[in-house]
Design a protein around this motif. Sequence first.
Motif, PDB file in Angstrom:
ATOM      1  N   ALA A  37     -25.055 -28.617 -52.485  1.00  0.00           N
ATOM      2  CA  ALA A  37     -26.292 -28.480 -53.261  1.00  0.00           C
ATOM      3  C   ALA A  37     -27.311 -29.411 -52.609  1.00  0.00           C
ATOM      4  O   ALA A  37     -27.061 -30.601 -52.454  1.00  0.00           O
ATOM      5  N   LYS A  38     -28.448 -28.861 -52.224  1.00  0.00           N
ATOM      6  CA  LYS A  38     -29.416 -29.622 -51.434  1.00  0.00           C
ATOM      7  C   LYS A  38     -30.561 -30.158 -52.282  1.00  0.00           C
ATOM      8  O   LYS A  38     -31.084 -29.456 -53.145  1.00  0.00           O
ATOM      9  N   CYS A  49     -30.838 -26.801 -54.993  1.00  0.00           N
ATOM     10  CA  CYS A  49     -29.773 -27.588 -55.610  1.00  0.00           C
ATOM     11  C   CYS A  49     -28.940 -26.790 -56.608  1.00  0.00           C
ATOM     12  O   CYS A  49     -28.142 -27.359 -57.354  1.00  0.00           O
ATOM     13  N   THR A  50     -29.072 -25.476 -56.621  1.00  0.00           N
ATOM     14  CA  THR A  50     -28.411 -24.652 -57.627  1.00  0.00           C
ATOM     15  C   THR A  50     -26.889 -24.747 -57.547  1.00  0.00           C
ATOM     16  O   THR A  50     -26.295 -24.641 -56.467  1.00  0.00           O
ATOM     17  N   TRP A  56     -23.193 -19.874 -65.093  1.00  0.00           N
ATOM     18  CA  TRP A  56     -24.637 -19.623 -65.040  1.00  0.00           C
ATOM     19  C   TRP A  56     -25.288 -20.551 -64.020  1.00  0.00           C
ATOM     20  O   TRP A  56     -24.904 -21.723 -63.906  1.00  0.00           O
ATOM     21  N   PRO A  57     -26.290 -20.069 -63.281  1.00  0.00           N
ATOM     22  CA  PRO A  57     -26.955 -20.933 -62.301  1.00  0.00           C
ATOM     23  C   PRO A  57     -27.749 -22.034 -62.997  1.00  0.00           C
ATOM     24  O   PRO A  57     -28.409 -21.795 -64.007  1.00  0.00           O
ATOM     25  N   MET A  58     -27.627 -23.230 -62.460  1.00  0.00           N
ATOM     26  CA  MET A  58     -28.326 -24.376 -63.008  1.00  0.00           C
ATOM     27  C   MET A  58     -28.864 -25.207 -61.855  1.00  0.00           C
ATOM     28  O   MET A  58     -28.155 -25.448 -60.871  1.00  0.00           O
ATOM     29  N   MET A 105     -25.096 -19.503 -54.719  1.00  0.00           N
ATOM     30  CA  MET A 105     -24.652 -19.830 -56.079  1.00  0.00           C
ATOM     31  C   MET A 105     -25.384 -18.973 -57.104  1.00  0.00           C
ATOM     32  O   MET A 105     -24.786 -18.473 -58.054  1.00  0.00           O
ATOM     33  N   ASN A 106     -26.674 -18.801 -56.916  1.00  0.00           N
ATOM     34  CA  ASN A 106     -27.469 -17.978 -57.819  1.00  0.00           C
ATOM     35  C   ASN A 106     -26.990 -16.525 -57.775  1.00  0.00           C
ATOM     36  O   ASN A 106     -26.794 -15.885 -58.817  1.00  0.00           O
TER      37      ASN A 106
END
Length: 150
Positions: A37-38, A49-50, A56-58, A105-106
Amino acid sequence: MNYSITLHVNGEDHKLNVRAADTLLYTLHEKLGLTGAKPGCLNGDCGACTVNVDGWPMKSCLMLTVEAFGKKVTTIEGLHNTPIQKAFVENFAFQCGYCTPGFIMNCHALLEQHPDADDQTIREWLESNICRCTSYFEIERAVKSVLKRK
């Protein structure tokens, strides 16, 4: 104030001492050594950073670590040979790669939450992440290629 919590990340429990103000992104990087996560904008706009929290994407730059207590956190390091990862490679859906983990990730969450996503749903989900290098065409094509395989 410090809190002693157990954080469930990528299928493993980690006992950590965290400050109330620590973001999940900070904890993943500095305490767990997970750098997929960047840090991008650090205000929730770019999506680099997802991570996925309970599927769920955060944006981990906006979530406090203590908010992740009792939840399942998955980072790019926790995905292993998922169809969306392969599709990103097959469809050349990246250039420099900085935003790619967040997009994957999303998109992984999108495919889990909406296995029959239509074009509009895909576009809406992709709006939460920013890429400055490539067009979104390749990313959208990667998502659609996974949907066709199901």
